[in-house]
Scaffold this motif. Structure first.
Motif, PDB file in Angstrom:
ATOM      1  N   MET A 335       0.818  -1.208   0.000  1.00 30.48           N
ATOM      2  CA  MET A 335       0.000   0.000   0.000  1.00 30.48           C
ATOM      3  C   MET A 335       0.860   1.268   0.000  1.00 30.48           C
ATOM      4  O   MET A 335       0.508   2.258  -0.643  1.00 30.48           O
ATOM      5  CB  MET A 335      -0.941   0.010   1.215  1.00 30.48           C
ATOM      6  N   THR A 336       1.966   1.243   0.710  1.00 40.22           N
ATOM      7  CA  THR A 336       2.854   2.414   0.717  1.00 40.22           C
ATOM      8  C   THR A 336       3.427   2.655  -0.672  1.00 40.22           C
ATOM      9  O   THR A 336       3.493   3.794  -1.146  1.00 40.22           O
ATOM     10  CB  THR A 336       3.995   2.224   1.727  1.00 40.22           C
ATOM     11  N   PHE A 337       3.843   1.579  -1.332  1.00 43.01           N
ATOM     12  CA  PHE A 337       4.354   1.698  -2.699  1.00 43.01           C
ATOM     13  C   PHE A 337       3.287   2.266  -3.629  1.00 43.01           C
ATOM     14  O   PHE A 337       3.553   3.168  -4.437  1.00 43.01           O
ATOM     15  CB  PHE A 337       4.808   0.326  -3.203  1.00 43.01           C
ATOM     16  N   VAL A 338       2.074   1.775  -3.486  1.00 38.11           N
ATOM     17  CA  VAL A 338       0.967   2.248  -4.333  1.00 38.11           C
ATOM     18  C   VAL A 338       0.697   3.728  -4.091  1.00 38.11           C
ATOM     19  O   VAL A 338       0.496   4.505  -5.034  1.00 38.11           O
ATOM     20  CB  VAL A 338      -0.301   1.404  -4.072  1.00 38.11           C
ATOM     21  N   LEU A 339       0.693   4.132  -2.814  1.00 35.81           N
ATOM     22  CA  LEU A 339       0.432   5.536  -2.493  1.00 35.81           C
ATOM     23  C   LEU A 339       1.532   6.451  -3.038  1.00 35.81           C
ATOM     24  O   LEU A 339       1.252   7.535  -3.557  1.00 35.81           O
ATOM     25  CB  LEU A 339       0.300   5.709  -0.977  1.00 35.81           C
ATOM     26  N   ILE A 352     -10.051  15.946  -2.704  1.00 34.61           N
ATOM     27  CA  ILE A 352     -11.119  14.947  -2.683  1.00 34.61           C
ATOM     28  C   ILE A 352     -10.880  13.880  -3.750  1.00 34.61           C
ATOM     29  O   ILE A 352     -10.994  12.677  -3.489  1.00 34.61           O
ATOM     30  CB  ILE A 352     -12.494  15.612  -2.892  1.00 34.61           C
ATOM     31  N   VAL A 353     -10.527  14.319  -4.953  1.00 28.00           N
ATOM     32  CA  VAL A 353     -10.250  13.368  -6.036  1.00 28.00           C
ATOM     33  C   VAL A 353      -9.063  12.486  -5.665  1.00 28.00           C
ATOM     34  O   VAL A 353      -9.065  11.269  -5.904  1.00 28.00           O
ATOM     35  CB  VAL A 353      -9.984  14.111  -7.366  1.00 28.00           C
ATOM     36  N   LEU A 354      -8.038  13.090  -5.053  1.00 27.09           N
ATOM     37  CA  LEU A 354      -6.856  12.335  -4.650  1.00 27.09           C
ATOM     38  C   LEU A 354      -7.226  11.261  -3.625  1.00 27.09           C
ATOM     39  O   LEU A 354      -6.772  10.115  -3.714  1.00 27.09           O
ATOM     40  CB  LEU A 354      -5.813  13.285  -4.046  1.00 27.09           C
ATOM     41  N   LEU A 355      -8.098  11.616  -2.667  1.00 26.33           N
ATOM     42  CA  LEU A 355      -8.524  10.667  -1.651  1.00 26.33           C
ATOM     43  C   LEU A 355      -9.313   9.520  -2.274  1.00 26.33           C
ATOM     44  O   LEU A 355      -9.081   8.343  -1.967  1.00 26.33           O
ATOM     45  CB  LEU A 355      -9.372  11.376  -0.593  1.00 26.33           C
ATOM     46  N   ILE A 356     -10.237   9.861  -3.168  1.00 25.59           N
ATOM     47  CA  ILE A 356     -11.062   8.835  -3.818  1.00 25.59           C
ATOM     48  C   ILE A 356     -10.206   7.899  -4.657  1.00 25.59           C
ATOM     49  O   ILE A 356     -10.326   6.671  -4.578  1.00 25.59           O
ATOM     50  CB  ILE A 356     -12.163   9.481  -4.686  1.00 25.59           C
ATOM     51  N   MET A 357      -9.321   8.476  -5.449  1.00 23.08           N
ATOM     52  CA  MET A 357      -8.533   7.668  -6.370  1.00 23.08           C
ATOM     53  C   MET A 357      -7.475   6.838  -5.631  1.00 23.08           C
ATOM     54  O   MET A 357      -7.214   5.690  -6.010  1.00 23.08           O
ATOM     55  CB  MET A 357      -7.868   8.549  -7.419  1.00 23.08           C
ATOM     56  N   THR A 358      -6.860   7.378  -4.600  1.00 23.97           N
ATOM     57  CA  THR A 358      -5.887   6.574  -3.848  1.00 23.97           C
ATOM     58  C   THR A 358      -6.596   5.436  -3.113  1.00 23.97           C
ATOM     59  O   THR A 358      -6.052   4.325  -3.014  1.00 23.97           O
ATOM     60  CB  THR A 358      -5.093   7.432  -2.845  1.00 23.97           C
ATOM     61  N   SER A 359      -7.807   5.692  -2.613  1.00 27.59           N
ATOM     62  CA  SER A 359      -8.584   4.619  -1.988  1.00 27.59           C
ATOM     63  C   SER A 359      -8.906   3.539  -3.017  1.00 27.59           C
ATOM     64  O   SER A 359      -8.823   2.337  -2.724  1.00 27.59           O
ATOM     65  CB  SER A 359      -9.887   5.166  -1.396  1.00 27.59           C
ATOM     66  N   PHE A 360      -9.253   3.980  -4.215  1.00 27.09           N
ATOM     67  CA  PHE A 360      -9.560   3.035  -5.291  1.00 27.09           C
ATOM     68  C   PHE A 360      -8.333   2.197  -5.645  1.00 27.09           C
ATOM     69  O   PHE A 360      -8.408   0.968  -5.773  1.00 27.09           O
ATOM     70  CB  PHE A 360     -10.054   3.795  -6.523  1.00 27.09           C
ATOM     71  N   ILE A 361      -7.182   2.849  -5.776  1.00 25.17           N
ATOM     72  CA  ILE A 361      -5.956   2.140  -6.163  1.00 25.17           C
ATOM     73  C   ILE A 361      -5.536   1.162  -5.061  1.00 25.17           C
ATOM     74  O   ILE A 361      -5.156   0.021  -5.336  1.00 25.17           O
ATOM     75  CB  ILE A 361      -4.820   3.144  -6.454  1.00 25.17           C
ATOM     76  N   CYS A 362      -5.617   1.606  -3.803  1.00 23.29           N
ATOM     77  CA  CYS A 362      -5.255   0.715  -2.697  1.00 23.29           C
ATOM     78  C   CYS A 362      -6.195  -0.486  -2.634  1.00 23.29           C
ATOM     79  O   CYS A 362      -5.752  -1.625  -2.417  1.00 23.29           O
ATOM     80  CB  CYS A 362      -5.291   1.472  -1.371  1.00 23.29           C
TER      81      CYS A 362
END
Length: 762
Positions: A335-339, A352-362
């Motif tokens: 998850m750290t690598f992904v973030l 907000i977009v960053l939060l949504i998309m990082t949650s999606f990627i994780c």
């Protein structure tokens, strides 16, 4: 170092350890694929990256040779220090004890309410003397269960201790505690302090956020977090380190401390913070990265975050290779690598977009790992992460930290804000509890290794294409969706049938999966037998074998609904979990024995079936049905009423050319009726009646059925003495191969046109 080379080096080291512990054809194929990728990605002079794989493979093998206990099994008296916070649950006390430089897990059965009150004073770092018998940790007896022995072994624990004598009078304070012991003692006292000030759930959540201590949280709340993919929020991680470090830095600067000195003090503080928060993989990773970053800042250097993460990963694997097998370690680094990498893809996005998309990627990256361990994935994971990450990070964690400061400085002030704090934490749990009713989980089952690998290939392809095009299109999601479809559809193209005898202890539960998954039947559910206990003896959460074993087994097999739930008879050890399953999984039909009177459990099951609009069918001798190369024939009960055991449903099943006879708990009387009514019934596999009791499996019955295999479902060291030695003798005299759930764990027969194959968990 080139960030790409650093990542490949860490992957090479990690996979060397993983392959050492899990050798397989799939592993060798992935190794070949990994080597090809590395060769394409690196120059000749950087071929050293490939060396990490064999080095860590050999290192892991070497580390295993040192993994053994130095304690003699016959030792009875032990003196050592309490290493973990003692946990009392009903009449059971558990803690870790360090003796002769080796950790053992102690289990003590409390004998009275007075003794329980006395043992509440047991604390970490006390030196105690106790007497007991060493036992090897229990082996994994389930195909899909947690391997407790392997878990302890990865933590260098090789024994559990069942106490014969233990008294708090035999414990004393250490004369000269080390700094580490003092830190752990303070941590334990702070945890206890919060537990005394707030309700169990509120204190449990606070302690999880502040100290990484989750044992105080109610089991139901933990299940809510797990069901919504939010358990990572209860682990102390990089965010907590960042927040604490930031405020400590501000405090030191405001006090006039020189920046370089402030940096040094923070570096000295972070190891203490790691210990205070439980020293789990995520916090060690975050703490080490924090210390290295500060050192780099002090020397005014720059290192790519991915390179730093890779170095920390290799460092932790070098210190303890077995950490590679820890789920927390895997998710933390992944998850750290992904973030880190997603920041570059989303660098111009709003918060907000960053939060949504990082949650999606994780969520996307953790998808295969979550499936492998929990067999399902919640569609609510992404929206709830978007809601709960800011809520926990910006509200619950700061409030918990503020309460901790108050408890240390002005404890009476907590009374002013206690009700508000309780309401806030309880509301967060209630909101999550209500969300469970949406039931938006996708059950796909545990992926095979090759499916697991393909998931990650598809995910990496998706992110690669997204990074290049800077947008998400349907086309780049097709490989991932295709793998999901293949995973979902595999059972429906499988011509083999599987009959699994699930280890439910002293009870029965048998799963029948027909060829091409045309139908799935569960014969009995198991059930936990309860005994009369005083209030002080009762565990916080009683063990439910259907909930803990049978239901996860179904999910691990990717089973989303049952065509039939067959209850052979209404005894607790056969039908105790019927109501739970009917309320938690889709069932088309419930089959019960045809008789004039029903017991309480059978009545409850019928009520649950009616509540869930499920058809109830009463089975009697002579009834039959067919499906997908399979014939079901009911041999019993007949018209004669008898005892509950002798009214059991007896079912003969033919799959291809192989036959199974499921006998419930029938005894001699019913066995005689069966062979008189069906004298030519033969069976390859016999589920031995009544757990191998003396009252069943008569010589005439065994001679008539002539089974090749006899399956006995019984609990380990059960109080009934099942199976009886006489029954085992009868089976052996006839050359019948015996498989027992108390010795072999889960037992599966895989049937195809060529024959059948037996697989056991042990």
């Amino acid at each position: 170092m080139n960030p790409r080379h650093a990542v490949l080096s860490a992957c090479s080291a990690f996979y060397g350890i993983w392959l050492s512990q899990n050798p397989s054809i799939t592993g060798l194929v992935v190794t070949a694929f990994l080597v090809i990728v590395m060769v394409l990605q690196i120059r000749k002079k950087s071929v050293y990256i490939l060396v990490f794989l064999p080095i860590f493979f050999i290192y892991s093998q070497y580390d295993n040779t040192k993994s053994f206990s130095k304690l003699p099994e016959e030792q009875m008296i032990f003196t050592g220090k309490v290493k973990s916070i003692p946990k009392i649950d009903g009449n059971l006390l558990s803690f870790e004890l360090v003796t002769f430089d080796e950790t053992i897990v102690v289990h003590h059965k409390i004998k009275s309410a007075d003794e329980k009150d006395q043992l509440r004073n047991l604390r970490i770092n006390l030196t105690c003397t106790l007497k007991g018998k060493l036992q090897e940790p229990r082996r994994n007896s389930h195909f899909y269960g947690m391997d407790y022995r392997e878990y302890l072994r990865n933590n260098n624990i090789y024994w559990t201790l069942r106490t014969a004598e233990f008294d708090l009078d035999h414990c004393k304070e250490a004369d000269d505690p080390s700094v580490l012991e003092q830190i752990n003692t303070w941590r334990s006292k702070s945890i206890k302090e919060l537990e005394s000030l707030f309700s169990k759930n509120t204190a449990g959540l606070m302690n999880a956020l502040l100290f990484g201590y989750r044992d105080g949280i109610e089991a139901e709340t933990l299940q809510h977090y797990q069901g919504l993919g939010l358990t990572h929020l209860l682990a102390v991680s990089g965010f907590n380190v960042g927040i604490v470090t930031y405020f400590l830095y501000l405090l030191l600067v405001r006090l006039g401390v020189v920046i370089e000195v402030a940096y040094t003090l923070i570096i000295l503080f972070l190891p203490i913070y790691i210990v205070l928060t439980g020293a789990e993989s995520s916090i060690i990773r975050a703490g080490m990265m924090g210390m290295i970053v500060i050192v780099i800042m002090m020397f005014r250097r720059r290192v790519h975050p991915v390179t730093l993460l890779s170095f920390v990963c290799i460092g932790m694997l070098s210190y303890d290779p077995s950490s590679a097998l820890d789920l927390g370690f895997q998710l933390s680094f992944l998850m750290t690598f992904v973030l880190i990498t997603s920041v570059y893809v989303l660098e111009n996005s709003s918060a907000i977009v960053l939060l949504i998309m990082t949650s999606f990627i994780c969520s996307l990256f953790s998808f295969p790992i979550i499936l492998y361990h929990f067999f399902e994935f919640s569609l609510l994971s992404i929206p709830f992460n978007v809601i709960y990450i800011p809520f926990v990070s910006m509200v619950l964690f700061p409030i918990s930290f503020f309460i901790l400061i108050l408890s240390l400085s002005v404890p009476k002030a907590i009374l002013i804000v206690k009700e508000i704090i309780e309401y806030l934490f309880n509301f967060s749990v209630l909101f999550m509890e209500k969300a469970q009713f949406l039931k938006m989980s996708i059950v796909l089952g545990r992926p095979d290794h090759w499916i697991f690998v393909l998931y990650f290939v598809a995910i990496v392809y998706f992110l690669y294409k997204w990074e290049i095009s800077k947008r998400i299109s349907i086309v780049i999601t097709i490989p991932f969706l295709l793998i999901c479809f293949i995973h979902w559809g595999l059972p429906y193209v499988n011509p083999k049938a599987t009959v699994s005898f699930i280890n439910v202890g002293q009870g029965d539960s048998i799963l029948v999966e027909l060829p091409y998954r045309k139908a799935v039947y569960l014969i009995d559910t198991g059930g936990s037998v309860s005994f009369d206990q005083e209030d002080w003896e009762k565990r916080e959460v009683g063990y439910d074998v259907t909930k803990e074993v049978v239901y996860p087994f179904l999910k691990a097999r990717g089973i989303r609904h049952l065509d039939g739930l067959i209850i052979t008879h209404g005894d607790l050890d056969h039908a105790g979990g019927g109501e739970f399953l009917l309320d938690n999984i889709k069932v088309n039909n419930v089959f019960l024995p045809l008789k004039q009177t029903e017991n309480n459990i059978e009545t409850l099951i019928q009520t649950a079936a009616t509540r869930n609009n499920i058809n109830v069918v009463k089975l009697a001798k002579g009834m039959q049905w067919e499906s997908a190369h399979t014939l079901f024939l009911v041999l019993h009960p007949g018209v004669k009423e008898s005892t509950s055991n002798n009214n059991s449903i007896v079912l003969w099943v033919k799959v291809y050319d192989r036959t199974f006879l499921f006998t419930g708990d029938i005894e001699e009387e019913a066995e005689t009726e069966v062979i008189n009514s069906f004298p030519r019934i033969k069976s390859d596999v016999l589920k031995v009646g009544h757990h191998g009791s003396m009252t069943s499996s008569t010589e005439s019955f065994l001679d008539s059925v002539s089974p090749r295999y006899g399956i006995i479902s019984a609990g380990e060291n059960n109080m009934y003495g099942h199976p009886a030695l006489e029954v085992l003798k009868r089976l052996r005299e006839r050359g019948i191969f015996i498989f027992r759930t108390d010795q072999h764990g889960d037992i599966s027969f895989v049937v195809d046109k060529a024959g059948l194959k037996v697989i056991t968990a042990q």
